[in-house]
Design a protein around this motif. Structure first.
Motif, PDB file in Angstrom:
ATOM      1  N   THR A  73     -19.828  -4.494  -8.272  1.00 55.24           N
ATOM      2  CA  THR A  73     -18.115  -3.436  -7.191  1.00 55.24           C
ATOM      3  C   THR A  73     -16.697  -4.183  -7.422  1.00 55.24           C
ATOM      4  OG1 THR A  73     -19.753  -2.537  -6.931  1.00 55.24           O
ATOM      5  CG2 THR A  73     -17.123  -2.226  -5.677  1.00 55.24           C
ATOM      6  N   HIS A  74     -15.492  -4.006  -8.572  1.00 51.03           N
ATOM      7  CA  HIS A  74     -14.548  -4.554  -8.086  1.00 51.03           C
ATOM      8  C   HIS A  74     -13.901  -3.570  -7.562  1.00 51.03           C
ATOM      9  CE1 HIS A  74     -15.848  -6.818 -12.346  1.00 51.03           C
ATOM     10  NE2 HIS A  74     -16.573  -7.086 -11.546  1.00 51.03           N
ATOM     11  N   THR A  75     -12.917  -4.167  -6.205  1.00 48.23           N
ATOM     12  CA  THR A  75     -12.362  -4.171  -5.608  1.00 48.23           C
ATOM     13  C   THR A  75     -11.316  -4.418  -5.994  1.00 48.23           C
ATOM     14  OG1 THR A  75     -13.823  -3.219  -4.166  1.00 48.23           O
ATOM     15  CG2 THR A  75     -11.310  -3.009  -3.426  1.00 48.23           C
ATOM     16  N   TRP A  76      -9.347  -3.859  -6.274  1.00 55.50           N
ATOM     17  CA  TRP A  76      -8.645  -4.270  -6.989  1.00 55.50           C
ATOM     18  C   TRP A  76      -7.391  -3.787  -5.965  1.00 55.50           C
ATOM     19  CZ3 TRP A  76      -7.535  -6.182 -11.667  1.00 55.50           C
ATOM     20  CH2 TRP A  76      -8.281  -6.121 -12.980  1.00 55.50           C
ATOM     21  N   THR A  77      -6.740  -4.837  -5.612  1.00 54.65           N
ATOM     22  CA  THR A  77      -6.092  -4.691  -4.535  1.00 54.65           C
ATOM     23  C   THR A  77      -4.660  -5.386  -5.104  1.00 54.65           C
ATOM     24  OG1 THR A  77      -6.090  -6.339  -3.285  1.00 54.65           O
ATOM     25  CG2 THR A  77      -6.941  -4.500  -2.227  1.00 54.65           C
ATOM     26  N   GLY A  78      -3.064  -4.530  -4.821  1.00 56.68           N
ATOM     27  CA  GLY A  78      -2.538  -5.297  -5.347  1.00 56.68           C
ATOM     28  C   GLY A  78      -0.666  -4.796  -5.121  1.00 56.68           C
ATOM     29  N   SER A  79       0.500  -5.529  -5.243  1.00 57.00           N
ATOM     30  CA  SER A  79       1.938  -4.357  -5.154  1.00 57.00           C
ATOM     31  C   SER A  79       2.269  -4.998  -6.737  1.00 57.00           C
ATOM     32  CB  SER A  79       2.127  -5.523  -4.624  1.00 57.00           C
ATOM     33  OG  SER A  79       2.392  -6.161  -4.138  1.00 57.00           O
ATOM     34  N   ALA A  80       3.387  -4.534  -7.131  1.00 61.68           N
ATOM     35  CA  ALA A  80       3.506  -4.140  -8.593  1.00 61.68           C
ATOM     36  C   ALA A  80       4.943  -4.134  -7.784  1.00 61.68           C
ATOM     37  CB  ALA A  80       3.324  -3.106  -9.354  1.00 61.68           C
ATOM     38  N   THR A  81       6.292  -3.650  -9.116  1.00 60.59           N
ATOM     39  CA  THR A  81       7.373  -3.621  -9.216  1.00 60.59           C
ATOM     40  C   THR A  81       7.722  -3.167  -9.696  1.00 60.59           C
ATOM     41  OG1 THR A  81       8.933  -6.357  -9.723  1.00 60.59           O
ATOM     42  CG2 THR A  81       8.633  -5.057  -7.360  1.00 60.59           C
ATOM     43  N   ASP A 109      -8.473   0.549  -5.575  1.00 53.75           N
ATOM     44  CA  ASP A 109      -8.988   0.812  -6.666  1.00 53.75           C
ATOM     45  C   ASP A 109     -10.077  -0.282  -6.615  1.00 53.75           C
ATOM     46  OD1 ASP A 109      -6.228   1.983  -7.423  1.00 53.75           O
ATOM     47  OD2 ASP A 109      -6.289   0.451  -8.917  1.00 53.75           O
ATOM     48  N   VAL A 110     -11.175   1.018  -6.960  1.00 58.21           N
ATOM     49  CA  VAL A 110     -12.419   0.017  -6.412  1.00 58.21           C
ATOM     50  C   VAL A 110     -13.262   0.649  -7.814  1.00 58.21           C
ATOM     51  CG1 VAL A 110     -14.666   0.672  -5.214  1.00 58.21           C
ATOM     52  CG2 VAL A 110     -13.090   0.474  -3.930  1.00 58.21           C
ATOM     53  N   TRP A 111     -13.629  -0.065  -8.457  1.00 59.24           N
ATOM     54  CA  TRP A 111     -14.490   0.475  -9.990  1.00 59.24           C
ATOM     55  C   TRP A 111     -15.776  -0.786 -10.115  1.00 59.24           C
ATOM     56  CZ3 TRP A 111     -12.299   1.276 -14.596  1.00 59.24           C
ATOM     57  CH2 TRP A 111     -11.084   1.654 -14.893  1.00 59.24           C
ATOM     58  N   ARG A 112     -17.016   0.474 -10.230  1.00 57.34           N
ATOM     59  CA  ARG A 112     -18.119   0.091 -10.598  1.00 57.34           C
ATOM     60  C   ARG A 112     -19.075   0.052 -11.654  1.00 57.34           C
ATOM     61  NH1 ARG A 112     -16.976   2.647  -6.471  1.00 57.34           N
ATOM     62  NH2 ARG A 112     -17.383   2.902  -3.944  1.00 57.34           N
TER      63      ARG A 112
END
Length: 176
Positions: free
Chosen positions: A150-158, A169-172
């Motif tokens: 399980t990969h949990t992606w957190t972040g921010s962008a411009t 986002d959560v990836w399995r």
């Protein structure tokens, strides 16, 4: 202006740690391949309007598949999500001491990222360009759990200097 020696040493150490924290090794690349290889299903919410993929706030199921190539010196990824797709090339650049990640999307967006580990998590920093020329900057962290599945992606962008929504986002992994 003169800096006391302890202050100068501290300033040098902080500056150097920021630079070296972004470096990676070939062994880090092998670990990244182990972490990302296989087939994945992701619960994703678009953090901005992404040409060819979807609109900001859309919740989509996405798919990722990655395999090592070139005797393990590169990894090719294929992404499918929303109304589009992408092809990714991930490799270790020994001259830059960085793991680099190049992406080209079906909607015309392109990006270049670097990956490195910090505090046991993978960090991704990247830049890109939308087909209309809008510049993208992104910083995110991937937390890996469930024995790597399980990969949990957190972040921010411009996008052109305007902040997007925050990413979560959560990836399995469904197959290695």
């Amino acid at each position: 202006m003169r800096f006391p020696i302890p202050f100068a040493a501290l300033l040098l150490a902080v500056s150097a740690s920021a630079v070296f924290a972004q470096e990676a090794t070939r062994e880090d690349f092998r670990e990244l391949c182990e972490c990302w290889e296989g087939r994945w299903v992701g619960d994703v919410t678009w953090i901005a309007d992404w040409p060819g993929l979807g609109k900001r706030g859309d919740k989509v199921t996405c798919y990722w598949e990655a395999r090592r190539t070139e005797d393990g010196h590169a990894m090719i990824g294929r992404f499918y999500g929303g109304t589009g797709s992408s092809t990714d090339l991930i490799f270790f650049d020994p001259g830059a001491k960085q793991i680099k990640w190049l992406v080209v999307e079906s909607g015309g967006r392109v990006g270049e990222k670097k990956m490195y580990k910090r505090d046991g998590k993978w960090v991704q920093e990247g830049t890109g360009t939308n087909p209309d020329g809008a510049k993208i900057k992104y910083v995110g962290t991937v937390t890996i759990t469930d024995d790597g599945n399980t990969h949990t992606w957190t972040g921010s962008a411009t996008v052109d200097g305007k902040k997007t929504d925050d990413q979560h986002d959560v990836w399995r992994r469904v197959s290695k």
